[in-house]
Design a protein around this motif. Structure first.
Motif, PDB file in Angstrom:
ATOM      1  N   SER C 368       0.627  -1.360   0.124  1.00 43.12           N
ATOM      2  CA  SER C 368       0.045  -0.087   0.159  1.00 43.12           C
ATOM      3  C   SER C 368       0.708   1.158  -0.027  1.00 43.12           C
ATOM      4  O   SER C 368       0.703   2.214  -0.644  1.00 43.12           O
ATOM      5  N   MET C 369       1.801   1.313   0.845  1.00 36.44           N
ATOM      6  CA  MET C 369       2.755   2.426   0.742  1.00 36.44           C
ATOM      7  C   MET C 369       3.458   2.487  -0.530  1.00 36.44           C
ATOM      8  O   MET C 369       3.604   3.780  -0.984  1.00 36.44           O
ATOM      9  N   PHE C 389      16.212   6.079  -0.531  1.00 35.22           N
ATOM     10  CA  PHE C 389      15.608   6.087   0.776  1.00 35.22           C
ATOM     11  C   PHE C 389      14.228   5.295   0.742  1.00 35.22           C
ATOM     12  O   PHE C 389      14.004   4.528   1.682  1.00 35.22           O
ATOM     13  N   ALA C 390      13.765   5.487  -0.287  1.00 35.13           N
ATOM     14  CA  ALA C 390      12.410   4.523  -0.331  1.00 35.13           C
ATOM     15  C   ALA C 390      12.789   3.164  -0.330  1.00 35.13           C
ATOM     16  O   ALA C 390      12.256   2.355   0.295  1.00 35.13           O
ATOM     17  N   VAL C 433      10.618   3.078   8.636  1.00 36.14           N
ATOM     18  CA  VAL C 433       9.191   3.430   8.128  1.00 36.14           C
ATOM     19  C   VAL C 433       9.138   4.756   8.146  1.00 36.14           C
ATOM     20  O   VAL C 433       8.550   5.503   7.187  1.00 36.14           O
ATOM     21  N   GLY C 434       9.966   5.534   8.894  1.00 34.62           N
ATOM     22  CA  GLY C 434      10.102   6.755   8.767  1.00 34.62           C
ATOM     23  C   GLY C 434      10.837   7.482   7.478  1.00 34.62           C
ATOM     24  O   GLY C 434      10.548   8.331   6.962  1.00 34.62           O
ATOM     25  N   PHE C 435      11.703   6.727   6.837  1.00 34.48           N
ATOM     26  CA  PHE C 435      12.125   6.733   5.578  1.00 34.48           C
ATOM     27  C   PHE C 435      10.947   6.989   4.632  1.00 34.48           C
ATOM     28  O   PHE C 435      11.090   7.964   3.563  1.00 34.48           O
ATOM     29  N   ILE C 467      -0.777   8.804  12.532  1.00 28.64           N
ATOM     30  CA  ILE C 467      -1.251   8.509  13.776  1.00 28.64           C
ATOM     31  C   ILE C 467      -1.159   7.024  14.115  1.00 28.64           C
ATOM     32  O   ILE C 467      -0.750   6.731  15.276  1.00 28.64           O
ATOM     33  N   GLY C 468      -1.182   6.318  13.146  1.00 29.81           N
ATOM     34  CA  GLY C 468      -1.039   4.515  13.281  1.00 29.81           C
ATOM     35  C   GLY C 468       0.477   4.464  13.881  1.00 29.81           C
ATOM     36  O   GLY C 468       0.890   3.580  14.760  1.00 29.81           O
ATOM     37  N   GLY C 469       1.279   5.312  13.477  1.00 33.25           N
ATOM     38  CA  GLY C 469       2.797   5.129  13.653  1.00 33.25           C
ATOM     39  C   GLY C 469       3.097   5.563  15.160  1.00 33.25           C
ATOM     40  O   GLY C 469       3.763   4.724  15.633  1.00 33.25           O
ATOM     41  N   VAL C 470       2.414   6.676  15.291  1.00 32.42           N
ATOM     42  CA  VAL C 470       2.757   7.171  16.759  1.00 32.42           C
ATOM     43  C   VAL C 470       2.237   6.378  17.915  1.00 32.42           C
ATOM     44  O   VAL C 470       2.963   6.061  18.754  1.00 32.42           O
TER      45      VAL C 470
END
Lengths: 277, 285, 661
Positions: C368-369, C389-390, C433-435, C467-470
């Motif tokens: 999805s990303m 980076f991706a 994931v931040g990348f 939001i999900g990540g945090v």
């Protein structure tokens, strides 16, 4: 492409068979990764239960009889012990011989000896059938049933996984025999024979792993497992140590579970019943 | 596409790259950069109350009643605080992208293309460093707090050398479908279906289950551990507030999982002792 | 020497395959052989007949064979299991899945004419109801199957929220409620695993890399129809007691479950086979069939994403599958793997389950990303910001995904000491994931926004992902998890990840690829209304579910204290809004598919290969196989600032070339 005379082309995509062969071999390796992950899951299950010996339930009841005093409650059919080790290695030997035969067949076919290819495949198939029969005999002569403790369950499922692998190999080898006899596998187009040998090599390895754990990880290292239902209390200098939690709690369950698991559990005569009957 | 003029805010002399600090200073002067920074601050301040709102929600059934729960709430507070800046920045970019930068709609593929920025060393390095530092901070904080709650729940010491000695109260917690049973071996195996605990005294829980997996969750005490059949799990707590608190089952355990809850009654030491004496005597007769 | 080959084929026929004259094996009968007579109808028929026969025979045999055994499960267990196995084998038989292996065994190799028939040449609409090997047909079939699965799961979700919203009464019995939460969970997981790698992975990826089909077209069809067989098993379990133990079916609770549990186990066992086959197929295709010149640095990010998902599925799924196989033997053979009384361990099950359970989250998220990152350059008219980076983000997630499973087991008391390393690895995963977030943000940076539906969905994805990540960071932390584990907070968190990021990304992806897949444009207005309605409902539902979790509501409960009432009411209202939004989006899909605006072959002005084919896509995709000469996403005007840097890393494009030249 047509200028390269010796090249065989795939009838469906027109690509070189060498390309198709490489692609198939790659896919086979990937499938082996998945298959290996499954086998590793079984080996993890085996070693995990071996190391924990939960509730003292690793060894089959018969094996425990030697350590613990005789318990008359154990039914006759459960008085088995650990399985003898040599059949695991005997079966492994036959599987390795079968694999070697297929390797020989493949090398010969690649070198242009079509007869040797056919002969080797037939030999390999017969050996693998022998291994299958051997595995079947081993399972049916185990001195325990699948429910006689964690060892019994794990060993039987490992053997069942061997049978599953052997059936796949037998399918492949049947195809090898038939196809090499018809000349569909030959000096120019031999990647299927190669792939079969690769897969059989992996099957040998998986049988070997099974034989290793069943030989070297037999008696659980956890010789003093907490026995569920009468576990030890944390020691405390002045505490009055109660031997077991009350088997009749002050509050009754709001609904009585009439279920399979507790039914199963209460059948275990050797240890206090943990079920809330 | 090549006819498009470079954006007005780009520097004039691309071949002569200024040193990094200058580039950052130049960058900060661009209008969109300033707007995004302001937006970030605004969104950050809008999100800031969450730090306290989250704690308010957690405290709705009762304020923390043990050092463990206090640690947990501190952690949640710090994590919220730390994640706000980065969240605010991402949201600010999203908002500015929708409101600030150029828009095209319609069915036609837009004629004006965006700058082909394939990378930006400063931006990438900054992001990587900041996100790694934040992650490391959270890890270190988490490990320290974990060590702290482990100590507070007496998880690091072996059964033989636990602190407290005589003072520690042992409670055997047994889950079964669908009730909790609490047994006090130091009080003659007294059992209860409400968890009575003394204030300011170490309590050890030996948790197990008779049938399926349950999860012993003493909500306001911050105690949570699975009750596994075939195993005893151990944890502990020192309640530091009087009152009535909740025990809930936090692992699906079948038909009446939802109703598998009970109360915790934290009493003064004397009150606890007299309760134990009375109930124990009642049981003995 | 060379004559040996054709000597074996007595006819010595040859055919022109993509311009080359290729010797053909003998043709037996008409092209396609028995496959001409097999289709979905015969599959259903054979499946039902074999299920009925197997069930009847078992019912006739069981009482006599098991009457003396103490531990014998109830007779319905055996009958239901036999019915399921009969169904799966019969259905696959009737579909023609075994024709290929049997022909291989007999040495009757497939000719070009056979292959063309099986790929659905000249079959019209009928090819969608057969064991068709064309990757585009399989992609469409996957799309429909996925929408059915997600619709089924969605209806169950509405039932769950109805029960939780009606706080003053029990709408459903606890038995039924427990069975719908379990079935909702596993149906949605299965649906979300295939929602991108199924339709997009099959339809788009081969075209995106410039291939004529997947590496193994028949395996492709096999994986799809196995999925269909599995889903029927799943739905059937609803009628024999259902899956009452959540989607994770922890033992020993699952050992108590009614026969419906067998439906779950069979579903997982069959679905894992389907996934393994699909993964192998996709990975082989990507590794060996990329167009000439498509080096790794010229490969679009979506290809990386589907590859990563396939890789994780490949090594992780067998653990899940074997956990269910062992569960099945526990039920049927009375083995004791998960029965602690007899020496089994419940922690063994939890470990095996979560060894898949966590990589599976990334199996859902990464495609999805990747779709999001694929859409952005096209609609923002610029290259992807920091392609490297991706890729690094995806690689990092794959590398860490196998090392974090025990964070689901922090509170089990399994091994308190391992909480420290697993907390470390889990929080580390926020860096890769931040990348991916950085790449998204960097691509939005200073871009001209073409506000079309696919791109707008990506805004929703990034928002939800944040939001999900945090909230995921809270849960990765043991002390905080000590409060949140097993509460509604967890439920809200993973819905933000799997639905908020996963499903909204998939909606964007479907909107993006819709013109290529169906030849029509997805209705922009209706689609947007659906998307944003669902988005609004989503925030309401799961926002207030966070509150319920913070207040301390355990998950998977049917009743709760009054203090949770308000957040649950709000949550339920939001859920209905999601349902409405999804219905509108579905209506947009159905309407546009039937009578939408006809799309040109490249309506988005994309530069990647899949859009360079005509629409509808011809059977062989490309008349002449393409050659790739530049990096992907070559949009945009030169940015003076970047010109120098671009020149510098432009030299790097040929590094790491792998695969066919």
């Amino acid at each position: 492409m047509s200028t390269q005379a010796p090249e065989v082309l795939s009838p469906t995509t027109g690509e070189s068979m060498a390309t198709v062969g490489r692609r198939n071999t790659l896919a086979l390796w990937l499938l082996i990764v998945a298959d290996a992950a499954g086998t590793i899951a079984l080996l993890i299950s085996y070693t995990y239960l071996w190391s924990l010996n939960v509730n003292g339930g690793w060894a089959p009841p018969g094996a425990k009889l030697t350590a613990v005093e005789t318990n008359n409650d154990i039914p006759k059919h459960m008085q088995g012990s650990f399985a003898p080790e040599w059949p695991f290695w005997a079966i492994l030997g036959i599987v390795i011989l079968s694999t070697a035969a297929m390797w020989w067949a493949y090398r010969s076919g690649k070198a242009g000896f079509q007869t040797a290819l056919v002969t080797g495949s037939v030999l390999s198939l017969l050996l693998m059938l022998a291994a299958l029969i051997g595995q079947w005999v081993q399972i049916s002569t185990f001195p325990f049933g699948p429910s006689d403790g964690a060892y019994a369950s794990a060993v039987i499922v490992l053997c069942a996984s061997n049978i599953f692998h052997m059936l796949i190999v037998i399918f492949l080898l049947t195809g090898m025999v038939n196809r090499s006899r018809r000349g569909l596998i030959n000096q120019q187009n031999h990647y299927q024979a190669q792939a079969t040998t690769y897969y059989m090599t992996w099957v040998s390895i998986s049988v070997l792993l099974g034989a290793l754990v069943t030989t070297f990880f037999v008696v659980s290292p956890n010789t003093d497992p907490a026995v569920f239902g009468s576990f030890k209390q944390m020691s405390s200098s002045s505490a009055e140590v109660s031997p077991a939690p009350s088997s009749s709690p002050s509050a009754t369950p709001s609904a009585s579970p009439s279920d399979k698991a507790s039914g199963k559990a209460s059948d275990k005569a050797a240890s206090p019943s943990p079920s809330a009957s | 596409m090549t006819t498009t003029t470079p954006p007005p805010d780009a520097p004039e002399a691309p071949t002569n790259r200024p040193p990094s600090m200058h580039r950052v200073r130049d960058w900060a002067k661009r209008p969109y950069a300033r707007s995004i920074m302001i937006l970030t601050v605004i969104i950050g301040f809008l999100l800031l109350p969450l730090c306290w709102l989250i704690l308010a929600a957690m405290n709705q059934s009762g304020a923390p009643a043990s050092p463990i729960m206090e640690d947990i709430e501190t952690t949640v507070f710090v994590f919220t605080l730390v994640s706000i800046p980065i969240t605010a920045f991402v949201f600010a970019v999203l908002v500015y992208s929708l409101l600030g930068w150029k828009h095209v709609s319609g069915d036609e593929v837009p004629a004006d293309e965006s700058p082909a920025i394939r990378s930006n060393t400063i931006g990438v390095v900054l992001w990587t460093v900041v996100s790694s530092v934040l992650a490391m901070f959270l890890v270190v904080w988490g490990l320290m707090e974990l060590a702290s709650i482990t100590a507070n729940s007496y998880g690091t010491v072996s059964a033989d050398e636990q602190p407290g000695g005589d003072q520690a109260l042992i409670v055997n917690v047994t889950g079964q479908q669908w009730v909790w049973t609490f047994e006090y071996p130091q009080h003659g195996g007294l059992t209860s279906d409400v968890l009575y605990l003394p204030k300011d005294r170490a309590v050890y829980f030996n948790v197990t289950s008779k049938d399926v997996i349950h999860n012993f969750w003493a909500v306001e005490l911050g105690v949570k551990i699975d009750a596994n059949p075939g195993a005893i799990t151990q944890t502990g707590v020192t309640p530091n507030k009087l009152g009535t608190f909740n025990v809930r089952c936090a692992e699906l355990c079948g038909l009446h999982h939802a109703y598998m809850q009970t109360r915790i009654q934290v009493l003064e030491k004397d009150a606890f002792d007299s309760w134990a004496r009375e109930s124990g005597a009642g049981r003995a007769t | 020497m060379t004559t040996d080959v054709t000597a074996s084929a007595p006819t010595g026929a040859s055919a022109i395959v993509f311009g080359a004259e290729v010797a053909q094996p003998p043709q037996h009968g008409k092209p396609g052989g028995i496959m001409r007579h097999l289709n979905f109808g015969t599959g259903l028929l054979t499946g039902i007949v074999m299920a009925a026969v197997a069930g009847w025979v078992t019912a006739a045999l069981t009482p006599t064979s098991a009457s003396n055994a103490t531990f014998a499960p109830d007779e319905p267990e055996y009958v239901y299991l036999a019915v399921l196995i009969g169904w799966v084998i019969g259905f696959m038989l009737g579909m023609g899945a075994f024709v290929g292996p049997i022909r291989w065994l007999l040495g009757r190799d497939i000719t070009h004419a056979d292959a063309e028939y099986m790929a659905g040449k000249d079959l019209g609409v009928r090819r969608y109801f057969k064991f068709t090997t064309d990757h585009k047909v399989v992609g469409i079939q996957y799309l429909v199957v996925v929408m059915v699965i997600l619709g089924f799961g969605g209806i169950l979700a509405m039932l769950i929220r109805t029960e939780l919203g009606v706080t003053w009464a029990e709408v459903f019995s606890p038995t039924f409620y427990n069975s719908i939460i379990g079935t909702h969970g596993i149906a949605m997981i299965i649906g979300m695993i295939v929602v991108m790698s199924g339709p997009v992975g099959n339809f788009i990826v081969p075209m995106m890399i410039g291939a004529r089909d997947m590496a193994f077209p028949r395996l492709n069809a096999l994986s799809l129809w196995l999925l269909v067989a599995a889903v029927v098993c799943l739905v059937s379990s609803m009628f024999v007691g259902g899956i009452q133990d959540g989607w994770s079916v922890y033992y020993p609770l699952a050992a108590q479950a009614p026969p419906g549990m067998l439906g779950y186990q069979l579903t997982i066992i069959v679905f894992a086979v389907s996934t393994a086959i699909a993964s192998v197929n996709l990975m082989t295709t990507i590794l060996t069939m990329r167009a000439k010149g498509m080096t790794w640095s010229r490969t679009p990010i979506l290809v990386y994403g589907t590859f990563a998902a396939s890789l994780m599925g490949l090594y992780a799924f067998p653990f899940f599958q074997y956990s269910q196989i062992l569960g099945l033997t526990d039920r049927i053979w009375n083995t004791v793997f998960f029965n602690p009384v007899e020496g089994g361990s419940v922690w063994l099950y939890e470990n095996l389950f979560w060894l898949l359970g966590h990589p599976e989250v990334y199996v859902i998220l990464i495609p999805s990303m990747a779709v999001a990152l694929e859409i952005m350059p096209v609609f923002l008219r610029r290259p992807l910001f920091s392609f490297n980076f991706a890729v690094a983000g995806i690689v990092g997630v794959v590398a860490l995904s196998g090392l974090v499973w025990a964070h689901h087991m922090y509170m089990t008391g399994w091994a308190p000491a391992v909480n420290y390393p697993f907390m470390l690895s889990t929080e580390m995963i926020s860096i890769p994931v931040g990348f991916l977030v950085l790449v998204a943000i960097g691509t939005f940076w200073r871009s001209t926004v073409w506000t079309r539906l696919p791109l707008m969905a990506i805004y929703a994805v990034v928002f939800n992902k944040m939001i999900g990540g945090v909230t995921g960071v809270y849960l990765s932390d043991v002390p905080a998890d000590q409060y949140f584990h097993g509460s509604m907070f967890v439920v809200a968190h993973f819905h933000y990840m799997l639905m908020g990021a996963g499903l909204f990304g998939a909606m964007g992806g479907i909107a993006f690829f819709f013109p290529k897949m169906t030849g029509r444009i997805l209705d922009e207005r209706l689609g947007s209304i659906g998307l944003w309605t669902a988005f609004a409902g989503f925030q309401i539902t799961f926002g207030s579910m966070f509150v319920a979790g913070l207040q301390g509501q355990p998950r998977r409960v049917l009743q709760f204290d009054d203090m949770f009432n308000i957040s649950n009411w709000i949550s339920t209202i939001g859920a209905y809004v999601i349902g409405l939004g999804m219905l509108i989006f579905l209506a947009a899909i159905v309407h546009s598919w039937r009578s939408g605006e006809i799309a040109s072959s490249n309506p988005w002005g994309s530069k990647s290969l899949e859009w360079q084919t005509p629409t509808p896509v011809p059977l062989e995709n490309f008349a002449v196989l393409p050659v790739v000469t530049e990096r992907p996403y070559n949009y945009g005007v030169p940015d003076p600032y970047e010109a120098e840097m671009d020149k510098k890393d432009g030299d790097l494009t040929t590094v790491g070339q792998v695969g066919p030249r």
